[in-house]
Write a protein that holds these residues in place. Structure first.
Motif, PDB file in Angstrom:
ATOM      1  N   VAL A  57     -16.649 -10.070  -3.522  1.00 29.53           N
ATOM      2  CA  VAL A  57     -16.084  -8.735  -3.649  1.00 29.53           C
ATOM      3  C   VAL A  57     -14.708  -8.765  -2.995  1.00 29.53           C
ATOM      4  CG1 VAL A  57     -16.304  -6.318  -2.977  1.00 29.53           C
ATOM      5  CG2 VAL A  57     -18.336  -7.615  -3.630  1.00 29.53           C
ATOM      6  N   THR A  58     -13.719  -8.235  -3.704  1.00 33.71           N
ATOM      7  CA  THR A  58     -12.356  -8.177  -3.201  1.00 33.71           C
ATOM      8  C   THR A  58     -11.891  -6.733  -3.248  1.00 33.71           C
ATOM      9  OG1 THR A  58     -11.876 -10.409  -3.988  1.00 33.71           O
ATOM     10  CG2 THR A  58      -9.980  -8.964  -3.591  1.00 33.71           C
ATOM     11  N   LEU A  59     -11.268  -6.277  -2.173  1.00 28.17           N
ATOM     12  CA  LEU A  59     -10.719  -4.929  -2.112  1.00 28.17           C
ATOM     13  C   LEU A  59      -9.205  -5.024  -2.001  1.00 28.17           C
ATOM     14  CD1 LEU A  59     -11.071  -1.809  -1.730  1.00 28.17           C
ATOM     15  CD2 LEU A  59     -10.981  -2.288   0.718  1.00 28.17           C
ATOM     16  N   LEU A  60      -8.508  -4.397  -2.929  1.00 27.47           N
ATOM     17  CA  LEU A  60      -7.055  -4.293  -2.884  1.00 27.47           C
ATOM     18  C   LEU A  60      -6.737  -2.812  -2.739  1.00 27.47           C
ATOM     19  CD1 LEU A  60      -4.286  -5.689  -3.134  1.00 27.47           C
ATOM     20  CD2 LEU A  60      -4.455  -5.342  -5.615  1.00 27.47           C
ATOM     21  N   ASP A  61      -6.342  -2.415  -1.541  1.00 27.54           N
ATOM     22  CA  ASP A  61      -6.077  -1.022  -1.191  1.00 27.54           C
ATOM     23  C   ASP A  61      -4.586  -0.770  -1.404  1.00 27.54           C
ATOM     24  OD1 ASP A  61      -6.331   1.531  -0.141  1.00 27.54           O
ATOM     25  OD2 ASP A  61      -6.652   0.865   1.930  1.00 27.54           O
ATOM     26  N   LEU A  62      -4.237   0.043  -2.399  1.00 25.81           N
ATOM     27  CA  LEU A  62      -2.836   0.264  -2.780  1.00 25.81           C
ATOM     28  C   LEU A  62      -2.249   1.463  -2.052  1.00 25.81           C
ATOM     29  CD1 LEU A  62      -3.235  -0.229  -6.624  1.00 25.81           C
ATOM     30  CD2 LEU A  62      -2.524  -1.931  -4.931  1.00 25.81           C
ATOM     31  N   HIS A  63      -1.057   1.265  -1.492  1.00 21.07           N
ATOM     32  CA  HIS A  63      -0.379   2.312  -0.723  1.00 21.07           C
ATOM     33  C   HIS A  63       1.106   2.323  -1.004  1.00 21.07           C
ATOM     34  CE1 HIS A  63      -3.559   3.409   2.263  1.00 21.07           C
ATOM     35  NE2 HIS A  63      -4.052   2.267   1.819  1.00 21.07           N
ATOM     36  N   THR A  64       1.748   3.414  -0.597  1.00 16.50           N
ATOM     37  CA  THR A  64       3.200   3.495  -0.503  1.00 16.50           C
ATOM     38  C   THR A  64       3.520   3.977   0.904  1.00 16.50           C
ATOM     39  OG1 THR A  64       3.129   5.726  -1.444  1.00 16.50           O
ATOM     40  CG2 THR A  64       3.655   3.910  -2.960  1.00 16.50           C
ATOM     41  N   VAL A 117      -4.326  -4.549   2.214  1.00 13.06           N
ATOM     42  CA  VAL A 117      -3.601  -3.306   1.973  1.00 13.06           C
ATOM     43  C   VAL A 117      -2.239  -3.715   1.424  1.00 13.06           C
ATOM     44  CG1 VAL A 117      -2.545  -1.263   2.989  1.00 13.06           C
ATOM     45  CG2 VAL A 117      -4.747  -2.081   3.865  1.00 13.06           C
ATOM     46  N   PHE A 118      -1.954  -3.322   0.192  1.00 12.72           N
ATOM     47  CA  PHE A 118      -0.666  -3.628  -0.421  1.00 12.72           C
ATOM     48  C   PHE A 118       0.217  -2.396  -0.358  1.00 12.72           C
ATOM     49  CE2 PHE A 118       2.353  -3.776  -3.917  1.00 12.72           C
ATOM     50  CZ  PHE A 118       2.942  -5.013  -3.697  1.00 12.72           C
ATOM     51  N   GLU A 119       1.341  -2.522   0.321  1.00 14.12           N
ATOM     52  CA  GLU A 119       2.320  -1.445   0.449  1.00 14.12           C
ATOM     53  C   GLU A 119       3.457  -1.742  -0.518  1.00 14.12           C
ATOM     54  OE1 GLU A 119       2.031   1.250   2.242  1.00 14.12           O
ATOM     55  OE2 GLU A 119       0.593   0.805   3.824  1.00 14.12           O
ATOM     56  N   ALA A 120       3.658  -0.858  -1.505  1.00 13.20           N
ATOM     57  CA  ALA A 120       4.614  -1.117  -2.581  1.00 13.20           C
ATOM     58  C   ALA A 120       6.038  -0.691  -2.264  1.00 13.20           C
ATOM     59  CB  ALA A 120       4.161  -0.405  -3.851  1.00 13.20           C
ATOM     60  N   GLY A 121       6.222   0.129  -1.239  1.00 12.59           N
ATOM     61  CA  GLY A 121       7.534   0.679  -0.924  1.00 12.59           C
ATOM     62  C   GLY A 121       7.421   2.178  -0.756  1.00 12.59           C
ATOM     63  N   ARG A 122       8.543   2.844  -0.729  1.00 12.66           N
ATOM     64  CA  ARG A 122       8.588   4.289  -0.480  1.00 12.66           C
ATOM     65  C   ARG A 122       7.802   5.065  -1.548  1.00 12.66           C
ATOM     66  NH1 ARG A 122      11.829   7.632   2.671  1.00 12.66           N
ATOM     67  NH2 ARG A 122      12.090   9.711   1.775  1.00 12.66           N
ATOM     68  N   HIS A 123       7.177   6.189  -1.115  1.00 17.65           N
ATOM     69  CA  HIS A 123       6.363   7.027  -2.008  1.00 17.65           C
ATOM     70  C   HIS A 123       7.073   7.362  -3.311  1.00 17.65           C
ATOM     71  CE1 HIS A 123       3.756   7.562   1.391  1.00 17.65           C
ATOM     72  NE2 HIS A 123       4.517   8.452   2.002  1.00 17.65           N
ATOM     73  N   ASP A 124       8.315   7.777  -3.204  1.00 20.75           N
ATOM     74  CA  ASP A 124       9.035   8.266  -4.381  1.00 20.75           C
ATOM     75  C   ASP A 124       9.967   7.223  -5.002  1.00 20.75           C
ATOM     76  OD1 ASP A 124      10.850   8.207  -2.308  1.00 20.75           O
ATOM     77  OD2 ASP A 124      11.532  10.263  -2.544  1.00 20.75           O
ATOM     78  N   PRO A 126      11.213   4.591  -7.483  1.00 15.95           N
ATOM     79  CA  PRO A 126      10.834   4.355  -8.877  1.00 15.95           C
ATOM     80  C   PRO A 126      10.191   2.982  -9.107  1.00 15.95           C
ATOM     81  CG  PRO A 126      13.224   4.422  -8.638  1.00 15.95           C
ATOM     82  CD  PRO A 126      12.642   4.814  -7.319  1.00 15.95           C
ATOM     83  N   GLU A 127      10.460   2.015  -8.221  1.00 13.50           N
ATOM     84  CA  GLU A 127       9.896   0.671  -8.399  1.00 13.50           C
ATOM     85  C   GLU A 127       8.479   0.530  -7.826  1.00 13.50           C
ATOM     86  OE1 GLU A 127      12.529   0.710  -4.726  1.00 13.50           O
ATOM     87  OE2 GLU A 127      12.743   1.400  -6.781  1.00 13.50           O
ATOM     88  N   SER A 128       8.016   1.486  -7.033  1.00 13.92           N
ATOM     89  CA  SER A 128       6.688   1.355  -6.405  1.00 13.92           C
ATOM     90  C   SER A 128       5.541   1.220  -7.409  1.00 13.92           C
ATOM     91  CB  SER A 128       6.435   2.510  -5.433  1.00 13.92           C
ATOM     92  OG  SER A 128       7.291   2.395  -4.316  1.00 13.92           O
ATOM     93  N   PRO A 129       5.478   2.020  -8.478  1.00 13.48           N
ATOM     94  CA  PRO A 129       4.378   1.832  -9.438  1.00 13.48           C
ATOM     95  C   PRO A 129       4.373   0.439 -10.087  1.00 13.48           C
ATOM     96  CG  PRO A 129       5.369   3.992  -9.740  1.00 13.48           C
ATOM     97  CD  PRO A 129       6.253   3.238  -8.785  1.00 13.48           C
ATOM     98  N   ALA A 130       5.544  -0.089 -10.412  1.00 15.29           N
ATOM     99  CA  ALA A 130       5.607  -1.429 -11.009  1.00 15.29           C
ATOM    100  C   ALA A 130       5.151  -2.486 -10.010  1.00 15.29           C
ATOM    101  CB  ALA A 130       7.031  -1.728 -11.485  1.00 15.29           C
ATOM    102  N   ARG A 131       5.472  -2.286  -8.744  1.00 15.02           N
ATOM    103  CA  ARG A 131       5.018  -3.229  -7.712  1.00 15.02           C
ATOM    104  C   ARG A 131       3.501  -3.165  -7.556  1.00 15.02           C
ATOM    105  NH1 ARG A 131       9.672  -1.962  -3.170  1.00 15.02           N
ATOM    106  NH2 ARG A 131      11.359  -3.122  -4.176  1.00 15.02           N
ATOM    107  N   HIS A 132       2.925  -1.963  -7.635  1.00 14.59           N
ATOM    108  CA  HIS A 132       1.458  -1.850  -7.592  1.00 14.59           C
ATOM    109  C   HIS A 132       0.833  -2.592  -8.769  1.00 14.59           C
ATOM    110  CE1 HIS A 132       1.270   1.900  -4.838  1.00 14.59           C
ATOM    111  NE2 HIS A 132       0.939   0.822  -4.162  1.00 14.59           N
ATOM    112  N   ALA A 133       1.375  -2.352  -9.955  1.00 15.45           N
ATOM    113  CA  ALA A 133       0.841  -3.032 -11.145  1.00 15.45           C
ATOM    114  C   ALA A 133       0.960  -4.545 -11.004  1.00 15.45           C
ATOM    115  CB  ALA A 133       1.574  -2.542 -12.401  1.00 15.45           C
ATOM    116  N   ALA A 134       2.078  -5.011 -10.441  1.00 11.83           N
ATOM    117  CA  ALA A 134       2.263  -6.449 -10.231  1.00 11.83           C
ATOM    118  C   ALA A 134       1.219  -6.991  -9.270  1.00 11.83           C
ATOM    119  CB  ALA A 134       3.676  -6.720  -9.698  1.00 11.83           C
ATOM    120  N   ALA A 135       0.961  -6.290  -8.191  1.00 11.85           N
ATOM    121  CA  ALA A 135      -0.045  -6.745  -7.225  1.00 11.85           C
ATOM    122  C   ALA A 135      -1.429  -6.817  -7.871  1.00 11.85           C
ATOM    123  CB  ALA A 135      -0.069  -5.820  -6.011  1.00 11.85           C
TER     124      ALA A 135
END
Length: 172
Positions: A57-64, A117-124, A126-135
């Motif tokens: 089992v692997t948990l990838l917790d996505l955050h900004t 816990v993967f932190e993609a960058g600042r909440h707002d 524009p690149e954060s969603p793409a970084r989440h998808a990449a992770a």
């Protein structure tokens, strides 16, 4: 609205007492938004663990983050978590779980073989969603759930975002 939470920070609620309190509130009809979300997430995690049987089992917790930030991953120092973090090619920060209580990865790790816990960058940002998808794509490739080549563009995206940053840091 820009608010991090409604009643309290769900990202610090994953202590044994916090989980028990949310379950009790939910059972008695007095659950707030965070109690409800915690109970729903806990059930989904419990179901995934039960359905995995003897599998990993692997948990990838996505955050900004609230501040401008490069993508990074918080890692509890276990071999499988470390290996998975390395595949993301972003800065791996060790020791955060020792400084912050109530993190989901700390709660989940007794039953998960790897948790990050993967932190993609600042909440707002524009690149954060793409970084989440990449992770997500890189993690799926690392776990053998999609072809490794399917994550090549994702690896390149995160590598470019982290150019010049250290590979590992330790929080103290």
């Amino acid at each position: 609205t820009g608010a991090r939470c409604i009643e309290r920070d769900l990202n610090r609620a994953w202590t044994p007492a916090g989980v028990r309190s949310a379950i009790d509130a939910h059972a008695h009809g007095s659950a707030d938004a965070e109690d409800t979300e915690l109970v729903e997430l806990k059930q989904a995690i419990d179901d995934a663990i039960a359905n995995a049987g003897s599998g990993d089992v692997t948990l990838l917790d996505l955050h900004t983050t609230s501040a401008t930030s490069m993508p990074f991953v918080a890692v509890e120092d276990r071999v499988k978590s470390r290996r998975l973090a390395s595949s993301l090619r972003v800065t791996a920060v060790f020791g955060i779980e020792a400084l912050l209580s109530g993190l989901l990865i700390s709660y989940a790790l007794p039953n998960a073989q790897a948790a990050l816990v993967f932190e993609a960058g600042r909440h707002d940002a524009p690149e954060s969603p793409a970084r989440h998808a990449a992770a997500i794509r890189i993690t799926l490739a690392q776990l053998g759930m999609i072809p490794d080549g399917a994550a090549d563009a994702s690896r390149a995206l995160l590598h470019r975002a982290c150019a010049g940053t250290p590979r590992m840091l330790e929080s103290r």
